[in-house]
Design a protein around this motif. Structure first.
Motif, PDB file in Angstrom:
ATOM      1  N   SER A   1       0.811  -1.233   0.019  1.00  0.00           N
ATOM      2  CA  SER A   1       0.104  -0.043  -0.154  1.00  0.00           C
ATOM      3  C   SER A   1       0.846   1.229  -0.006  1.00  0.00           C
ATOM      4  CB  SER A   1      -1.013  -0.053   1.473  1.00  0.00           C
ATOM      5  OG  SER A   1      -1.754   1.360   1.253  1.00  0.00           O
ATOM      6  N   ARG A   2       0.422   2.317  -0.947  1.00  0.00           N
ATOM      7  CA  ARG A   2       1.122   3.637  -0.772  1.00  0.00           C
ATOM      8  C   ARG A   2       0.128   4.173   0.396  1.00  0.00           C
ATOM      9  NH1 ARG A   2      -0.232   5.972  -6.828  1.00  0.00           N
ATOM     10  NH2 ARG A   2      -1.868   6.814  -5.369  1.00  0.00           N
ATOM     11  N   PRO A   3       0.714   5.424   0.855  1.00  0.00           N
ATOM     12  CA  PRO A   3       0.018   5.978   2.180  1.00  0.00           C
ATOM     13  C   PRO A   3      -1.638   6.400   1.757  1.00  0.00           C
ATOM     14  CG  PRO A   3       2.328   6.992   1.525  1.00  0.00           C
ATOM     15  CD  PRO A   3       1.732   6.178   0.564  1.00  0.00           C
ATOM     16  N   ASP A   4      -1.836   6.528   0.396  1.00  0.00           N
ATOM     17  CA  ASP A   4      -3.150   6.669   0.297  1.00  0.00           C
ATOM     18  C   ASP A   4      -3.935   5.413   0.185  1.00  0.00           C
ATOM     19  OD1 ASP A   4      -2.355   5.815  -1.981  1.00  0.00           O
ATOM     20  OD2 ASP A   4      -2.789   7.831  -3.357  1.00  0.00           O
ATOM     21  N   GLY A   5      -3.430   4.467   0.180  1.00  0.00           N
ATOM     22  CA  GLY A   5      -4.137   3.161   0.107  1.00  0.00           C
ATOM     23  C   GLY A   5      -4.299   2.306  -1.180  1.00  0.00           C
ATOM     24  N   PHE A   6      -3.693   3.213  -2.304  1.00  0.00           N
ATOM     25  CA  PHE A   6      -3.816   2.794  -3.611  1.00  0.00           C
ATOM     26  C   PHE A   6      -2.409   1.841  -3.590  1.00  0.00           C
ATOM     27  CE2 PHE A   6      -6.788   6.008  -4.435  1.00  0.00           C
ATOM     28  CZ  PHE A   6      -7.462   5.382  -5.479  1.00  0.00           C
TER      29      PHE A   6
ATOM     30  N   GLU B   1       1.337   0.206  -4.339  1.00  0.00           N
ATOM     31  CA  GLU B   1       2.421   0.737  -4.723  1.00  0.00           C
ATOM     32  C   GLU B   1       2.899   0.053  -6.085  1.00  0.00           C
ATOM     33  OE1 GLU B   1       5.221   3.362  -4.358  1.00  0.00           O
ATOM     34  OE2 GLU B   1       4.392   3.024  -2.396  1.00  0.00           O
TER      35      GLU B   1
END
Length: 376
Positions: A264-269, A271
């Protein structure tokens, strides 16, 4: 030297014959039986088994051949009676899938096993495949985390003549359609990988076989704790592309084998590039596996022979076979009654009993041919 008999000399008997012959230092085939006169004799000749006794009466073989193990490779409706007779005669049993058409019959087989002290193993030859054993090792490792979803495609294709054979395509003789007689392998694998679900619902259809009473397609949904599974059972899928895809909290693994892991990226999408660390750990586990020495029926027969020698349970037990039939029963009940079915199915449930499924099953079409032998 263990003395082996085989009841039923149709096509699947060939896998049993070859499986036992792979272990000449441990066992010898001494008898074949089939209710079709002369068929057992012809099968013995085809395999060069010149010293093998051929019987037209399976029960005569059980009484006269002094067997240690018998393989039962007959139509499903005959499995229970033959297995009980063999176990009560003190003979270990390997019975083809499905174990029996009803839970009542499965339990009669298990009761015979307990009172005889013999072994009862149900054919689950796909447990003895390296690709599927790899999935099992990965799931058991815990590297996937909690399981979110599993998709199982038991996708086969059969033409109309497939159901011309006398016992196929009827609820009474075959016990069901593709769900029972083809997807039973994948159902066993699902239970082997994840255990039993708590709830099942399903829909059934006959999409392409106007000469069979039974379904040629079913789609079922299973509830597992927080996750779900879906099973497609089919004999109408061109290409026969079978697959098992397991989605966990940390990664996805599938058969044909592949592994993918998101991060996960910090925004939940996700990586880009996923999570290579998780992938590398799973790949390392897979690379360290020792390949199975024997595969398919040969692997299962080798395991049963070893189990008899060592006094341990075989890899695929009678209880495993019953568990798969319970799932099939739930799928049929859900499809017939259009409801959700909770597991386990109690002995008081009408669908537990032999004959109830046959009485309630829809006849999608009527059987149009009844050949003694399948067309070659």
């Amino acid at each position: 030297m263990l003395r082996i008999g085989i009841i039923g000399t149709g096509g699947i008997a060939d896998a049993h014959i070859e499986g036992y012959r792979a272990f000449p230092e441990t066992c010898e085939i001494v008898a074949l039986a089939d209710v079709v006169p002369g068929k057992a004799h012809d099968k013995a000749l085809a395999f060069g088994l010149t010293e093998v006794a051929a019987f037209d009466d399976p029960r005569a073989m059980l009484a006269e051949a002094r067997l240690d193990i018998v393989s039962i490779a007959t139509p499903p409706s005959t499995h229970a009676a033959l297995a009980v007779a063999a176990l009560d005669a003190g003979i270990h049993v390997l019975v083809e899938k499905p174990m029996a058409p009803s839970l009542e019959e499965c339990d009669a087989m298990l009761a015979a096993q307990r009172r005889s002290g013999r072994m009862l193993s149900v054919v689950a030859q796909n447990r003895f495949r390296d690709d599927l054993a790899t999935l099992k090792d990965v799931v058991d490792s815990g590297m996937l985390g909690s399981i979110s979803h599993i998709r199982v495609d038991s996708a086969w294709w059969r033409g109309l003549p497939y159901y011309d054979l006398w016992w196929r395509g009827t609820w009474e003789k075959e016990g069901g359609g593709c769900t029972l007689n083809h997807a039973i392998h994948h159902i066993d694998l699902l239970l082997w990988l994840l255990g039993s679900p708590t709830e099942i619902t399903a829909m059934l259809a006959n999409a392409q076989h106007e000469n069979a009473e039974v379904e040629d397609l079913s789609v079922a949904l299973f509830r597992y704790d927080r996750g779900l599974a879906q099973l497609t059972s089919s004999v109408v899928h061109h290409g026969q592309e079978q697959a098992i895809v397991i989605q966990g909290a940390h990664a996805r693994v599938s058969q044909p084998f592949s592994v993918v892991a998101e991060r996960s990226r910090p925004d939940g999408f996700p990586e880009p590039g996923g999570d290579p660390d998780v992938v590398s750990r799973i790949d390392a586990l897979v690379a360290a596996r020792t390949p199975l020495a024997h595969l398919g029926h040969e692997g299962q027969i080798g395991d049963l022979l070893a189990a008899v020698r060592e006094g341990r349970a075989p890899v695929s037990t009678g209880q495993d076979g019953r568990n798969a039939v319970e799932v099939v029963t739930a799928i049929y009940k859900a499809g017939f009654e259009r409801e959700f079915v909770a597991l386990p199915i109690a002995a008081s449930d009408p669908y537990y009993r032999a004959g109830r499924l046959v009485a309630n099953a829809p006849h999608f079409f009527e059987k149009k041919a009844s050949l003694i032998e399948a067309a070659s």
